[in-house]
Scaffold this motif. Structure first.
Motif, PDB file in Angstrom:
ATOM      1  N   GLY A 392      44.314  42.439  46.021  1.00 54.74           N
ATOM      2  CA  GLY A 392      45.251  42.159  44.933  1.00 54.74           C
ATOM      3  C   GLY A 392      45.614  43.388  44.142  1.00 54.74           C
ATOM      4  N   ASP A 395      50.003  47.581  46.965  1.00 54.34           N
ATOM      5  CA  ASP A 395      51.386  47.113  47.057  1.00 54.34           C
ATOM      6  C   ASP A 395      51.545  46.018  48.099  1.00 54.34           C
ATOM      7  OD1 ASP A 395      50.750  49.135  48.958  1.00 54.34           O
ATOM      8  OD2 ASP A 395      52.865  49.405  49.405  1.00 54.34           O
ATOM      9  N   CYS A 397      49.467  43.689  48.773  1.00 53.31           N
ATOM     10  CA  CYS A 397      49.034  42.420  48.176  1.00 53.31           C
ATOM     11  C   CYS A 397      50.019  41.955  47.101  1.00 53.31           C
ATOM     12  CB  CYS A 397      47.643  42.576  47.563  1.00 53.31           C
ATOM     13  SG  CYS A 397      46.302  42.713  48.755  1.00 53.31           S
ATOM     14  N   ALA A 398      50.479  42.905  46.271  1.00 58.46           N
ATOM     15  CA  ALA A 398      51.362  42.537  45.169  1.00 58.46           C
ATOM     16  C   ALA A 398      52.739  42.112  45.663  1.00 58.46           C
ATOM     17  CB  ALA A 398      51.505  43.723  44.204  1.00 58.46           C
ATOM     18  N   THR A 399      53.248  42.794  46.683  1.00 58.24           N
ATOM     19  CA  THR A 399      54.568  42.473  47.246  1.00 58.24           C
ATOM     20  C   THR A 399      54.458  42.497  48.763  1.00 58.24           C
ATOM     21  OG1 THR A 399      55.547  43.664  45.373  1.00 58.24           O
ATOM     22  CG2 THR A 399      57.040  43.013  47.153  1.00 58.24           C
ATOM     23  N   SER A 513      56.467  48.003  43.580  1.00 62.03           N
ATOM     24  CA  SER A 513      55.194  47.301  43.422  1.00 62.03           C
ATOM     25  C   SER A 513      54.675  47.479  42.012  1.00 62.03           C
ATOM     26  CB  SER A 513      54.176  47.845  44.419  1.00 62.03           C
ATOM     27  OG  SER A 513      54.647  47.680  45.738  1.00 62.03           O
ATOM     28  N   ARG A 516      48.499  45.012  39.487  1.00 61.36           N
ATOM     29  CA  ARG A 516      47.988  43.788  38.870  1.00 61.36           C
ATOM     30  C   ARG A 516      47.302  44.148  37.556  1.00 61.36           C
ATOM     31  NH1 ARG A 516      42.277  42.336  41.935  1.00 61.36           N
ATOM     32  NH2 ARG A 516      41.213  44.234  41.327  1.00 61.36           N
TER      33      ARG A 516
END
Length: 597
Positions: A392, A395, A397-399, A513, A516
């Motif tokens: 998480g 990048d 994981c985020a996008t 991105s 988190r």
């Protein structure tokens, strides 16, 4: 003999050990040797500094760079520890003063370079003293498989021969199994335990992007990664690029400078000095700028070229966020980087076994860069560590990138490369595929080819992504020694014949991105914190030391949050030991009062 927990609290201002620290300290206190694998910022230094202050005699710390030694000595002296560094930059009088302090038993910790340590005069001097322990920092330098191999580290084998009863503690942040085995063999630690801490640095948000418009990508990254308070590092693949990058950043108004191995020794020392003592300074450097970084508040690290291995990349991005606060890392790369890395390995005079290992490391970093899933999981697997779930904090994981069936597009590109005679670079191939009537296409008659215009349906950046991913898969090569001509390999045949289906990442023009929310404390806009930093900046300037050796940002943030009103309250803040409380306690309380805390 003082209690380790009491030393930790009194000197360093911490109420308890973290992770493996307590076990390592106890092992050394009992006379044991070992190898410590712990991530940058994980607290490796305390594993030998605490025993050094508990055990009788002198602790000797082997360190690779003068700047690193000097900063660590400055930090220890702020904490009331009698420490010194013995290295080649000292004049004879300064070396004499250190030897005299050793003879009088006035020093507790001595930092020394490996070259200086193995000199007969130094070893003979130590043989006449009570040595409590040897700590070998950056121990990966001892291994021929390590990413910063230093031949002079090989001489440290003599420690086991001349001081067999003195504990030897080797420490490093990055080492794969082959490097670990080599370190243990070279330092005669085969029978000693290996203390393995987790390699994950969850406070560092990782991003990898195809290099499209490098300056624009760097500008966007610096803007989102920098809070105007911490420093940043840009690693470049050449000396010339460090200078060019620093130049345009200066024009943008940044405090930027270059660093590379071709600089004079005095210029490199000055650059280290500026980086350690500056505020939002940007260092544009080759990998020559590395182990001498002890600054905890580096907020971001960027690479403009593909690193040679996951170990190198991990070590370099690990220089960000050593204080545990949020940090960011950006990797830019292109097909030429991948091809150049492969060619360098192939043309090197190394043994076949060494080439095989280096190829494996290069392909590992390529797979991380091209990964469509969690990058941190791919990175940590290189160190034998598996995350139970996606991080998480990257990048991917985020996008998450979209995937598409690029088999036909790959066939079109390979066909265009073959039909044009394998004599042209990517730009020309894309012009052919897109059906652009350029002077070069007209000159060579490439508008008459069957592949002319067959790729009008895809934009340029998509075709660049197809080419890059074909290079990463080994189906295309780049003639880096000439003019970057594209060359199909044997692995292109099954693609052209339709025997292989290719699922490719859908590259976008510019990824955005967003990191988190980190578990580390955010500082935000805090006038109390800013007032404390201004006081610290002035105090550091008056003493001629880096600001972080007085108090780290993390400690100042905690002081700003707690707003203690007494010395007793200030003493309870992590990072405020007895010596610093005596030196700065009244001044800090005055700053808090003036700031309205």
């Amino acid at each position: 003999m003082e209690n380790p927990a009491e030393v930790l609290r009194r000197v360093f201002g911490h109420e308890g050990f973290r992770g493996l620290q307590a076990g390592i300290v106890a092992h050394v206190m009992e006379g044991g040797s070992g190898l410590v694998l712990m991530p940058t910022g994980g607290g490796k230094s305390l594993c030998y500094q605490v025993p050094a202050l508990c055990l009788p005699g002198l602790a000797v710390v082997v360190s690779p760079l003068i700047a690193l030694m000097e900063d660590q000595v400055a930090a220890l002296r702020q904490q009331g520890v009698a420490a010194a560094a013995l290295h080649s930059d000292l004049d004879e009088e300064e070396r004499f003063e250190i030897r005299r302090a050793m003879a009088r038993g006035e020093l507790r910790i001595l930092y020394v370079s490996p070259e200086r340590l193995v000199m007969d005069g130094t070893l003979d001097n130590l043989a006449r003293r009570e040595v409590s322990l040897f700590a070998i920092d950056e121990a990966h330098c001892v291994s021929q498989w390590g990413h910063h191999f230093r031949p002079e580290y090989r001489g440290l084998t003599v420690l086991a021969e001349r001081f067999p009863l003195v504990p030897r503690l080797a420490l490093t942040a990055t080492a794969d199994e082959r490097t670990v085995d080599d370190i243990r063999r070279q330092l005669v630690l085969a029978d000693a335990p290996v203390f393995r801490g987790g390699f994950d640095r969850p406070n560092i948000f990782i991003t990898a992007e195809p290099r499209e418009t490098e300056r624009a990508q760097l500008r966007a990254f610096i803007k989102r990664a920098s809070d105007g308070r911490g420093a940043g590092i840009i690693y470049c693949g050449s000396r010339r690029k460090t200078e060019d990058t620093a130049a345009w950043l200066k024009q943008d108004g940044h405090d930027a400078m270059a660093f590379h191995a071709g600089m004079e020794a005095s210029a490199k020392r000055e650059a280290h000095h500026r980086f350690a003592r500056g505020d939002a300074v940007i260092m544009c450097a080759t990998i020559a700028f590395g182990m001498g970084i002890d600054r905890p508040d580096v907020r971001w690290v960027a690479h403009t070229d593909l690193p040679k291995s996951p170990e190198s990349w991990y070590q370099e991005i690990g220089r960000a966020g050593r204080d545990g606060l949020p940090a960011q890392a950006l990797l830019l790369y292109g097909p030429g980087d991948i091809a150049l890395g492969r060619h360098r390995i192939q043309e090197s005079p190394a043994s076949d076994e060494q080439k095989r290992i280096e190829r494996g490391r290069l392909e590992a970093i390529v797979s991380i860069a091209e990964s469509a899933t969690c990058r941190r999981r791919a990175l940590l697997r290189c160190f034998g560590e598996d995350l139970e779930e996606d991080c998480g904090a990257c990048d991917a994981c985020a996008t998450p990138p979209k995937m598409w069936n690029g088999t036909v597009a790959a066939q079109k590109m390979l066909s265009a490369v073959l039909r044009t005679g394998q004599r042209f670079g990517l730009g020309h191939i894309i012009d052919v595929l897109r059906g652009r009537m350029t002077d070069k296409i007209a000159q060579h008659g490439h508008d008459q080819l069957p592949t002319f215009g067959v790729g009008k349906d895809l934009p340029d950046h998509t075709w660049r992504g197809v080419a890059r991913q074909l290079v990463s898969r080994g189906a295309l090569d780049v003639a880096v020694e000439n003019h970057g001509e594209l060359l199909p390999t044997d692995q292109a045949r099954p693609i052209l014949k339709g025997e292989t289906q290719l699922m490719l990442r859908a590259d976008t023009v510019s990824k955005a991105s967003t990191p988190r929310e980190s578990s580390a404390p955010e500082r935000g806009e805090d006038p109390v914190f800013d007032a404390l930093r201004q006081w610290r900046r002035d105090e550091a300037r008056n003493q001629g030391v880096p600001a972080y050796v007085i108090f780290q940002d993390k400690t100042l943030a905690e002081i700003a949050y707690r707003k203690p009103r007494s010395l007793d309250g200030l003493a309870g803040v992590p990072g405020v030991g007895t010596s610093k409380l005596d030196k700065y306690g009244d001044a800090v309380l005055e700053v808090l009062l003036e700031a309205g805390a």
